[in-house]
Design a protein around this motif. Structure first.
Motif, PDB file in Angstrom:
ATOM      1  N   VAL A  55       0.929  -1.275   0.114  1.00 17.74           N
ATOM      2  CA  VAL A  55      -0.096   0.006  -0.008  1.00 17.74           C
ATOM      3  C   VAL A  55       0.764   1.113   0.011  1.00 17.74           C
ATOM      4  O   VAL A  55       1.795   1.439   0.986  1.00 17.74           O
ATOM      5  CB  VAL A  55      -0.816   0.010   1.263  1.00 17.74           C
ATOM      6  CG1 VAL A  55      -1.746   1.223   1.344  1.00 17.74           C
ATOM      7  CG2 VAL A  55      -1.809  -1.140   1.196  1.00 17.74           C
ATOM      8  N   VAL A  56       0.785   2.008  -0.996  1.00 15.83           N
ATOM      9  CA  VAL A  56       1.729   3.152  -1.438  1.00 15.83           C
ATOM     10  C   VAL A  56       1.061   4.429  -0.694  1.00 15.83           C
ATOM     11  O   VAL A  56       1.727   5.501  -0.565  1.00 15.83           O
ATOM     12  CB  VAL A  56       2.260   3.252  -2.577  1.00 15.83           C
ATOM     13  CG1 VAL A  56       3.410   2.116  -2.754  1.00 15.83           C
ATOM     14  CG2 VAL A  56       1.420   3.362  -3.704  1.00 15.83           C
ATOM     15  N   ALA A  57      -0.263   4.494  -0.614  1.00 16.64           N
ATOM     16  CA  ALA A  57      -1.159   5.517  -0.430  1.00 16.64           C
ATOM     17  C   ALA A  57      -2.346   5.274   0.415  1.00 16.64           C
ATOM     18  O   ALA A  57      -2.902   4.251  -0.073  1.00 16.64           O
ATOM     19  CB  ALA A  57      -1.324   6.649  -1.493  1.00 16.64           C
ATOM     20  N   HIS A  58      -2.846   5.879   1.145  1.00 16.71           N
ATOM     21  CA  HIS A  58      -3.929   5.397   1.882  1.00 16.71           C
ATOM     22  C   HIS A  58      -4.488   6.717   2.774  1.00 16.71           C
ATOM     23  O   HIS A  58      -3.884   7.510   3.192  1.00 16.71           O
ATOM     24  CB  HIS A  58      -3.653   4.443   3.189  1.00 16.71           C
ATOM     25  CG  HIS A  58      -4.812   4.120   3.921  1.00 16.71           C
ATOM     26  ND1 HIS A  58      -5.103   4.799   5.233  1.00 16.71           N
ATOM     27  CD2 HIS A  58      -5.678   3.262   4.156  1.00 16.71           C
ATOM     28  CE1 HIS A  58      -6.173   4.566   5.781  1.00 16.71           C
ATOM     29  NE2 HIS A  58      -6.752   3.404   5.177  1.00 16.71           N
ATOM     30  N   GLY A  59      -5.812   6.688   2.973  1.00 16.23           N
ATOM     31  CA  GLY A  59      -6.882   7.401   3.866  1.00 16.23           C
ATOM     32  C   GLY A  59      -8.058   6.703   3.981  1.00 16.23           C
ATOM     33  O   GLY A  59      -8.428   5.802   3.294  1.00 16.23           O
ATOM     34  N   SER A  60      -8.782   7.267   5.036  1.00 14.65           N
ATOM     35  CA  SER A  60      -9.992   6.687   5.544  1.00 14.65           C
ATOM     36  C   SER A  60     -11.196   7.628   5.755  1.00 14.65           C
ATOM     37  O   SER A  60     -10.523   8.719   6.315  1.00 14.65           O
ATOM     38  CB  SER A  60     -10.019   5.483   6.443  1.00 14.65           C
ATOM     39  OG  SER A  60      -9.733   5.881   7.587  1.00 14.65           O
ATOM     40  N   GLU A 101     -13.278  12.520  -0.282  1.00 12.79           N
ATOM     41  CA  GLU A 101     -14.259  13.541  -0.474  1.00 12.79           C
ATOM     42  C   GLU A 101     -15.471  13.451  -1.356  1.00 12.79           C
ATOM     43  O   GLU A 101     -16.490  13.559  -0.840  1.00 12.79           O
ATOM     44  CB  GLU A 101     -13.640  14.881  -1.240  1.00 12.79           C
ATOM     45  CG  GLU A 101     -12.719  15.444  -0.203  1.00 12.79           C
ATOM     46  CD  GLU A 101     -11.753  16.679  -0.856  1.00 12.79           C
ATOM     47  OE1 GLU A 101     -11.857  16.606  -2.299  1.00 12.79           O
ATOM     48  OE2 GLU A 101     -10.681  17.118  -0.331  1.00 12.79           O
ATOM     49  N   GLY A 102     -15.394  12.318  -2.445  1.00 15.82           N
ATOM     50  CA  GLY A 102     -16.584  11.987  -2.786  1.00 15.82           C
ATOM     51  C   GLY A 102     -17.350  10.993  -1.959  1.00 15.82           C
ATOM     52  O   GLY A 102     -18.647  11.235  -2.041  1.00 15.82           O
ATOM     53  N   VAL A 103     -16.866  10.250  -1.296  1.00 18.13           N
ATOM     54  CA  VAL A 103     -17.489   9.435  -0.191  1.00 18.13           C
ATOM     55  C   VAL A 103     -18.194  10.299   0.662  1.00 18.13           C
ATOM     56  O   VAL A 103     -19.406  10.269   1.061  1.00 18.13           O
ATOM     57  CB  VAL A 103     -16.507   8.335   0.622  1.00 18.13           C
ATOM     58  CG1 VAL A 103     -17.372   7.763   1.435  1.00 18.13           C
ATOM     59  CG2 VAL A 103     -15.968   7.270  -0.514  1.00 18.13           C
ATOM     60  N   ALA A 104     -17.680  11.396   1.223  1.00 20.14           N
ATOM     61  CA  ALA A 104     -18.232  12.260   2.204  1.00 20.14           C
ATOM     62  C   ALA A 104     -19.295  12.954   1.447  1.00 20.14           C
ATOM     63  O   ALA A 104     -20.300  13.279   2.352  1.00 20.14           O
ATOM     64  CB  ALA A 104     -17.026  13.113   2.580  1.00 20.14           C
ATOM     65  N   ARG A 105     -19.180  13.430   0.328  1.00 25.92           N
ATOM     66  CA  ARG A 105     -20.221  14.429  -0.221  1.00 25.92           C
ATOM     67  C   ARG A 105     -21.611  13.461  -0.284  1.00 25.92           C
ATOM     68  O   ARG A 105     -22.518  13.895  -0.349  1.00 25.92           O
ATOM     69  CB  ARG A 105     -19.752  14.738  -1.641  1.00 25.92           C
ATOM     70  CG  ARG A 105     -18.707  15.990  -1.698  1.00 25.92           C
ATOM     71  CD  ARG A 105     -18.521  16.663  -2.865  1.00 25.92           C
ATOM     72  NE  ARG A 105     -17.873  17.677  -3.008  1.00 25.92           N
ATOM     73  CZ  ARG A 105     -16.504  17.911  -2.654  1.00 25.92           C
ATOM     74  NH1 ARG A 105     -15.760  16.642  -2.508  1.00 25.92           N
ATOM     75  NH2 ARG A 105     -16.298  19.120  -2.822  1.00 25.92           N
ATOM     76  N   ARG A 106     -21.452  12.226  -0.451  1.00 25.17           N
ATOM     77  CA  ARG A 106     -22.557  11.334  -0.793  1.00 25.17           C
ATOM     78  C   ARG A 106     -23.156  10.742   0.547  1.00 25.17           C
ATOM     79  O   ARG A 106     -24.366  10.166   0.366  1.00 25.17           O
ATOM     80  CB  ARG A 106     -21.950  10.033  -1.778  1.00 25.17           C
ATOM     81  CG  ARG A 106     -21.879  10.474  -3.195  1.00 25.17           C
ATOM     82  CD  ARG A 106     -21.431   9.333  -3.947  1.00 25.17           C
ATOM     83  NE  ARG A 106     -20.589   8.431  -3.547  1.00 25.17           N
ATOM     84  CZ  ARG A 106     -19.310   8.607  -3.871  1.00 25.17           C
ATOM     85  NH1 ARG A 106     -18.823   9.543  -4.591  1.00 25.17           N
ATOM     86  NH2 ARG A 106     -18.423   7.731  -3.632  1.00 25.17           N
ATOM     87  N   ALA A 107     -22.500  10.885   1.535  1.00 25.11           N
ATOM     88  CA  ALA A 107     -22.739  10.312   2.897  1.00 25.11           C
ATOM     89  C   ALA A 107     -22.905  11.217   4.141  1.00 25.11           C
ATOM     90  O   ALA A 107     -23.683  10.629   4.908  1.00 25.11           O
ATOM     91  CB  ALA A 107     -22.065   8.980   3.350  1.00 25.11           C
ATOM     92  N   TYR A 108     -22.508  12.469   4.115  1.00 24.91           N
ATOM     93  CA  TYR A 108     -22.281  13.032   5.373  1.00 24.91           C
ATOM     94  C   TYR A 108     -22.764  14.276   5.129  1.00 24.91           C
ATOM     95  O   TYR A 108     -22.917  15.139   3.943  1.00 24.91           O
ATOM     96  CB  TYR A 108     -20.762  13.065   5.879  1.00 24.91           C
ATOM     97  CG  TYR A 108     -20.479  11.788   6.225  1.00 24.91           C
ATOM     98  CD1 TYR A 108     -20.753  10.832   7.381  1.00 24.91           C
ATOM     99  CD2 TYR A 108     -19.550  10.817   5.298  1.00 24.91           C
ATOM    100  CE1 TYR A 108     -20.427   9.848   7.496  1.00 24.91           C
ATOM    101  CE2 TYR A 108     -19.353   9.692   5.667  1.00 24.91           C
ATOM    102  CZ  TYR A 108     -19.747   9.140   6.552  1.00 24.91           C
ATOM    103  OH  TYR A 108     -19.237   7.862   6.886  1.00 24.91           O
ATOM    104  N   ASP A 109     -23.033  15.264   6.119  1.00 30.82           N
ATOM    105  CA  ASP A 109     -23.360  16.372   6.278  1.00 30.82           C
ATOM    106  C   ASP A 109     -22.470  17.429   6.110  1.00 30.82           C
ATOM    107  O   ASP A 109     -22.260  18.544   5.600  1.00 30.82           O
ATOM    108  CB  ASP A 109     -24.180  17.010   7.793  1.00 30.82           C
ATOM    109  CG  ASP A 109     -25.222  16.363   8.011  1.00 30.82           C
ATOM    110  OD1 ASP A 109     -26.151  15.981   7.272  1.00 30.82           O
ATOM    111  OD2 ASP A 109     -25.627  15.885   9.244  1.00 30.82           O
TER     112      ASP A 109
END
Length: 178
Positions: A55-60, A101-109
């Motif tokens: 794994v060379v790049a990660h974020g959650s 950010e795409g995940v956040a835009r679809r799921a969070y306030d």
């Protein structure tokens, strides 16, 4: 590196080898990574860039509650963003953040994160805003000010009006609350 190279996986989809590879990346990227920090990165959606089994790049992004303006906001809290030292400055951090950010835009306030000084330019360059108001945490002992975090907590508004000068309170967790 393009965003297409980023894979999104929920924690439950990561096998032990992949979890181990992420932990090794984070241990190499952060001198002071604690077990609580690792725990904070789990339970949500991971953005991964791999080369073979490395794994060379990660974020959650994990769900948290932030209190603001009399509301409990469902927050996508970004954790454990790291790029292996020999792969930096190639757009991998940007690709990981675009996916998260795409995940956040679809799921969070709102999206939020706690940034290191080194990472601030990456986030602010993407439109993240430094929280200017007082920061607090809900703790077992009650609501506690967290002034040491001033300047390091950033938000990405996702449709909910935010007053960046008002108080912002995070939910409790072991280790670093922000």
């Amino acid at each position: 590196m393009t965003a297409a190279a980023v894979r999104l996986r929920h924690t439950h989809e990561l096998d032990a080898g992949t979890r181990g590879a992420i932990r090794r990346l984070l241990d190499g990227a952060f001198d002071d990574l604690e077990d609580d920090d690792w725990e904070h990165a789990l339970g949500g959606v991971h953005a991964l860039v791999t080369e073979g089994s490395d794994v060379v790049a990660h974020g959650s992004v994990v769900q948290r509650r932030l209190l603001h303006g009399g509301r409990a906001l469902r927050a996508g809290y970004v954790e454990a963003v790291a790029v292996r030292a020999d792969r930096r400055r190639r757009g991998l951090g940007t690709a990981v953040m675009t996916a998260l950010e795409g995940v956040a835009r679809r799921a969070y306030d709102v999206a939020a994160l706690g940034a290191t000084d080194e990472a601030l330019p990456l986030y602010t360059g993407r439109g993240w805003q430094v929280w200017r108001g007082p920061l607090r945490a809900l703790t077992p002992a009650g609501t506690v000010p967290t002034p040491d975090e001033a300047g390091a907590v950033l938000v990405l508004p996702l449709g909910v009006a935010l007053d960046l000068d008002a108080p912002l309170t995070c939910d409790w967790r072991d280790g670093d609350v922000w």
